[in-house]
Design a protein around this motif. Structure first.
Motif, mmCIF file in Angstrom:
data_model
loop_
_atom_site.group_PDB
_atom_site.id
_atom_site.type_symbol
_atom_site.label_atom_id
_atom_site.label_comp_id
_atom_site.label_asym_id
_atom_site.label_seq_id
_atom_site.Cartn_x
_atom_site.Cartn_y
_atom_site.Cartn_z
ATOM 1 N N LEU A 1 10.080 12.076 -16.058
ATOM 2 C CA LEU A 1 9.288 10.806 -16.558
ATOM 3 C C LEU A 1 8.901 9.946 -15.496
ATOM 4 N N SER A 2 7.576 9.239 -15.339
ATOM 5 C CA SER A 2 7.427 8.433 -14.304
ATOM 6 C C SER A 2 7.732 6.962 -14.793
ATOM 7 N N GLU A 3 7.706 6.091 -13.719
ATOM 8 C CA GLU A 3 7.816 4.585 -14.232
ATOM 9 C C GLU A 3 6.787 4.452 -15.302
ATOM 10 N N ASP A 4 5.386 4.746 -14.889
ATOM 11 C CA ASP A 4 4.228 4.482 -15.712
ATOM 12 C C ASP A 4 4.615 5.146 -17.056
ATOM 13 N N ASP A 5 4.985 6.211 -17.345
ATOM 14 C CA ASP A 5 5.379 6.879 -18.648
ATOM 15 C C ASP A 5 6.127 6.058 -19.382
ATOM 16 N N LEU A 6 7.395 5.835 -18.527
ATOM 17 C CA LEU A 6 8.491 4.971 -19.646
ATOM 18 C C LEU A 6 7.949 3.750 -19.757
ATOM 19 N N ASN A 7 7.311 2.968 -19.036
ATOM 20 C CA ASN A 7 6.634 1.664 -19.366
ATOM 21 C C ASN A 7 6.012 1.628 -20.618
ATOM 22 N N ILE A 8 4.964 2.546 -20.780
ATOM 23 C CA ILE A 8 3.658 2.582 -21.695
ATOM 24 C C ILE A 8 3.826 3.613 -22.692
ATOM 25 N N ALA B 1 0.860 -1.181 -0.109
ATOM 26 C CA ALA B 1 -0.015 0.037 -0.125
ATOM 27 C C ALA B 1 0.713 1.338 -0.003
ATOM 28 N N ALA B 2 2.182 1.271 0.372
ATOM 29 C CA ALA B 2 3.134 2.248 0.454
ATOM 30 C C ALA B 2 3.538 2.612 -1.072
ATOM 31 N N MET B 3 3.585 1.683 -1.846
ATOM 32 C CA MET B 3 4.046 1.957 -3.289
ATOM 33 C C MET B 3 3.431 2.830 -4.143
ATOM 34 N N PRO B 4 1.878 2.821 -4.412
ATOM 35 C CA PRO B 4 1.583 3.815 -5.460
ATOM 36 C C PRO B 4 2.097 5.276 -5.244
ATOM 37 N N LYS B 5 2.425 5.713 -3.846
ATOM 38 C CA LYS B 5 2.819 7.178 -3.942
ATOM 39 C C LYS B 5 4.293 7.478 -4.803
ATOM 40 N N GLY B 6 5.121 6.318 -4.796
ATOM 41 C CA GLY B 6 6.348 6.387 -5.413
ATOM 42 C C GLY B 6 6.716 4.868 -5.822
ATOM 43 N N PRO B 7 6.458 4.409 -6.715
ATOM 44 C CA PRO B 7 6.711 2.668 -6.914
ATOM 45 C C PRO B 7 8.066 2.634 -6.981
ATOM 46 N N SER B 8 8.937 3.479 -7.546
ATOM 47 C CA SER B 8 10.370 3.295 -7.722
ATOM 48 C C SER B 8 11.034 3.554 -6.197
#
Length: 852
Positions: free
Chosen positions: A312-319, A236-243
């Motif tokens: 760039l967020s991880e989500d940006d880079l992934n997709i 639950a702590a990860m969505p704020k900063g997955p990396s």
């Protein structure tokens, strides 16, 4: 005039005066009131009508647009191809493909897991209708105060809407669209369906998507009901900063954020105080099954750089379908990975906890990172000691904080005599391993790695001088590090191989520092370049200081403590060893070698992640030096050899008449090599000893030439030239004796080919693995006590070129302040070691300053 006439005249005057006083005064005009009751009522009427009209328009937009977008996008997760990563020669080395598991149903999700995400991300989730007006209002206030979009104010439903709509820009239109989809979701789906979709879609670090995939990756559990309270809070702590809060990569930060989540769960009544405290205390130590892939460490580092530097967020880079062109040299990276995979290169551990290591290689001419690896058995998005671990560098810090800044003061040279007597500095009493003498030559002091001269020298120039110099070279120091133990690597937090390689690259590059970077450029899904590297250098020391440091540190490798690092080309460097810190135990905590050739700079560290009386190294720094030599010998195999510049041994006489210009460079030619994406420049040498060449570049759309790089060789490579552009170059010579720069050479123009090399469609899993060579015998290990230490033993080494055009007048260059010309060399020997008295309670040495 008679009396009667006079009286009459006075009488008439009095009458006139009386008449004028009795004349009636006119009334002042009244001002019309601007705010009348009638005007206020009409204004309120029109404002209300306008507000109603806007509200109706906004409502219609939200309802109609949201329904439409939801229908169009609800089955989508990505809209672009995967992001691809390339090496410095545009060869494909990896793709950020998504890792997903089968979606879970609501019934498979434990209630506490749902409550943990609600408590952390949207505590009013079960109350609002998709949009939390209170949260939006609070976010708006923060945005206005910051004059930018800094606060999201998004509900769980809005976060899900954002993932469906796939737009990452923080704009009002994006936010309005997000709200419209959120309302549509709430109208069509139940709360249970929405939270289930959310948990199945969100990113959990790197390319991990969905709660089940995250549970498998980080805890090895596909059954969510098996998750413990601390594991639930970690997810639950990860969505704020997955990396940032990835427990594999950053276990300490993950634990801190987990504590915040647990506190929120406790405050909202989901767990008890005892459950909170017990879950807070657990340390993460899960190790997922190994999934080895070539170049993964470098890919992860580059992705982190894209996030941190370019937003760039991880989500940006992934997709997002990006193309990331890195600085990685394929052969060098493979060499490092093969060396880390060979257990013979590391000291054998006493148990299952491996002796770990880290290595970073940098091209000092442009700051590009050539290769790196942050540990043995490195896992994708795993813990990297390149940046994640900070350790005391021992004597490898002496050149950075003592010797180089002392040379910079102009009061010392590499032949200066330094004190080597046994002594105390206030309450700090360092010691030597090999005894003492009244004095010692600076070159000999570095070669033997003696401690007293380094501390004495820092005391002479002032701790603050050395501290500032080290900071200027990119070392992350704290104010509490301002003490004499800094001369021997005594630091509150330590350093890492990236910082040390970057700092030493300034010695190798003639005193100029370029920030280390791993990304040359990034292109988006449309092919447009959205970032390109800036390699502007900063002069951090004089050229004379850098040359003298190279002269002295070459002798460290030739006949001093770094002999195990010798290879078939020139090497300069320094060893470093940090002792155990335990009273009566002579083993070591950390061993280092940081060195450079005329081409590349590299740093190596070895040690246990968590040193203890049981987990210490028996070997000293020659172990790291041997590893450095083995890797660099192979990594540089196909790199053209160069030589270090040499200093004259005698002070050059002052010229009686200073000429206006130095000798002009001739024969400049340039060619673009599409296989390496590099513009190669060559020119004729100027017959002047110690001359420096300065390369200038102008892209045809730019008005003026700018400085590209400086070198002492007659060739250079421009790695930052971009496809489709035309560049012009010229070279000047700088005579250090005359302190004068020449007129420009001939100007050459190069057209960089637009077509890129065809990338490899897939990664070849069957790359050949070089057979590791014998790393050589270990160095001798000495003994020590409270004030003694171990010995740094030196065991046996078991585009198209366009015709010339007339150059423009050069931009006047500043004349640098004259620096002293130095000469002389020193002789070498074995190294020394120091340890301050251990703390009687902990057994650790203050500042961890025990060094070699």
């Amino acid at each position: 005039m008679s009396r009667d006439d006079t009286s009459r005249t006075n009488h008439n005057r009095d009458r006139g005066s009386s008449s004028s006083k009795s004349k009636p005064k006119s009334k002042p005009k009244k001002k019309k009131k601007f705010l009348t009751k009638k005007r206020v009522l009409w204004s309120l009427f029109f404002a209300t009508a306008l507000a109603i009209f806007c509200a109706l328009g906004g409502y219609l937009f939200i309802m109609l647009n949201g329904q439409k977008l939801l229908l169009e996008n609800q089955d989508k997760l990505t809209v672009n191809e995967t992001t691809k990563v390339y090496d410095r020669n545009a060869n494909l080395i990896g793709e950020l493909s998504l890792e997903k598991s089968d979606p879970v149903e609501y019934e498979e999700i434990p209630p506490l897991l749902v409550n943990a995400f609600v408590a952390t991300e949207d505590k009013r989730f079960f109350e609002h209708s998709g949009v939390d007006l209170w949260s939006i209002g609070r976010a708006a206030v923060k945005d206005i105060a910051a004059r930018s979009m800094v606060e999201g104010g998004s509900t769980i439903t809005q976060q899900l809407a954002k993932n469906i709509f796939l737009t990452r820009d923080k704009t009002f239109f994006r936010k309005a669209t997000e709200v419209s989809i959120a309302v549509a979701l709430e109208n069509q789906k139940s709360k249970e369906e929405i939270i289930t979709m959310y948990l199945n879609r969100i990113n959990f670090g790197g390319t991990i998507y969905g709660i089940k995939a995250a549970s498998v990756r980080y805890f090895g559990k596909s059954d969510l009901s098996q998750l413990k309270v601390w594991e639930i809070a970690t997810l639950a702590a990860m969505p704020k900063g997955p990396s940032r809060y990835n427990p594999l990569r950053n276990p300490d930060l993950s634990k801190e954020r987990r504590a915040v989540v647990l506190q929120l769960m406790y405050e909202q009544g989901y767990i008890t105080e005892q459950e909170r405290d017990e879950a807070k205390a657990v340390d993460y130590n899960y190790k997922p099954p190994e999934k080895k892939q070539r170049y993964q460490a470098f890919i992860d580092f580059a992705v982190d750089e894209a996030e941190e530097k370019f937003g760039l967020s991880e989500d940006d880079l992934n997709i997002g379908g990006y193309k990331i062109y890195t600085t990685m040299d394929k052969h060098a990276q493979e060499t490092v990975e093969d060396a880390f995979a060979d257990s013979d290169n590391f000291e054998k551990s006493v148990d299952e906890e491996l002796v770990q290591g880290s290595m970073t290689i940098v091209n000092q001419e442009n700051g590009s990172i050539v290769a790196l690896l942050g540990g043995r058995n490195y896992e994708k998005k795993g813990y990297s000691r390149v940046t994640g671990s900070r350790r005391s560098p021992g004597s490898a810090f002496k050149p950075i904080v003592s010797y180089a800044p002392a040379l910079e003061t102009g009061k010392f040279t590499m032949n200066s005599t330094l004190s080597n007597e046994k002594q105390c500095f206030a309450n700090y009493c360092p010691t030597n391993l090999h005894g003492y003498s009244k004095s010692i030559n600076m070159s000999d002091a570095i070669q033997k790695s003696e401690n007293i001269p380094a501390v004495w020298l820092l005391n002479e120039i002032g701790v603050n001088t050395g501290f500032k110099f080290a900071k200027k070279l990119g070392i992350g120091l704290e104010d509490e590090d301002k003490n004499l133990s800094l001369a021997l690597g005594g630091m509150s937090k330590g350093t890492n191989t990236l910082e040390m390689a970057q700092a030493y690259s300034a010695f190798a590059n003639g005193g100029e520092l370029r920030e280390a970077y791993s990304i040359k450029s990034i292109s988006d899904s449309s092919g447009e370049t959205v970032y390109k590297a800036n390699t502007t250098p900063e002069r951090v020391m004089s050229k004379e200081t850098a040359y003298q440091m190279t002269e002295m540190m070459q002798k460290v490798v030739e006949s001093g403590t770094g002999r195990k690092a010798r290879i078939d080309r020139p090497v300069a460097g320094k060893t470093g060893t940090t002792q155990s810190g335990y009273s009566g135990i002579s083993s070591n905590r950390d061993v280092w070698f940081v060195g450079y050739t005329p081409e590349w700079t590299a740093a190596v560290w070895m040690g246990y992640d968590k040193p203890s009386k049981k987990h210490l190294l028996k070997n000293s720094s020659p172990l790291a030096a041997a590893f450095w030599g083995k890797v660099m010998e192979e990594a540089l195999k196909d790199v053209p050899k160069k030589s270090f510049p040499q200093l004259d041994n005698e002070i050059a006489p002052e010229p009686t008449e200073t000429p206006e210009t130095a000798q002009t460079v001739t024969g400049l030619s340039a060619a673009y090599d599409p296989s390496t994406m590099t513009v190669n420049l060559n020119w004729e040498a100027v017959p002047v000893a110690g001359v420096e060449y300065r390369i200038y570049r102008r892209e045809t759309s730019e008005a003026e030439f700018g400085s590209l790089l400086n070198t002492v060789t007659t060739s250079a490579g421009d790695f930052s030239a971009l496809p489709g552009l035309v560049y012009e170059y010229y070279v000047t010579s700088y005579d250090p004796a005359l302190k004068v720069e020449s007129e420009p050479s001939n100007v050459v123009s190069v057209s960089v080919q637009d077509e890129m090399p065809t990338p490899e469609p897939t990664i070849d899993p069957n790359l050949p693995t070089p057979t590791p060579e014998d790393g050589g015998n270990n160095g001798e290990n000495g003994n020590g006590g409270n004030n003694g230490g171990g010995n740094e033993g030196g065991g046996n080494d078991g585009g198209t070129t366009i015709p010339e055009i007339t150059p423009p007048p050069p931009t006047p260059m500043p004349i640098p302040t004259p620096e002293p010309t130095i000469g002389g060399e020193g002789s070498g020997g074995e190294s020394g070691n120091v340890s301050t008295n251990p703390d009687p309670e902990t057994g650790f040495v203050n500042g961890d300053s025990s060094t070699q």
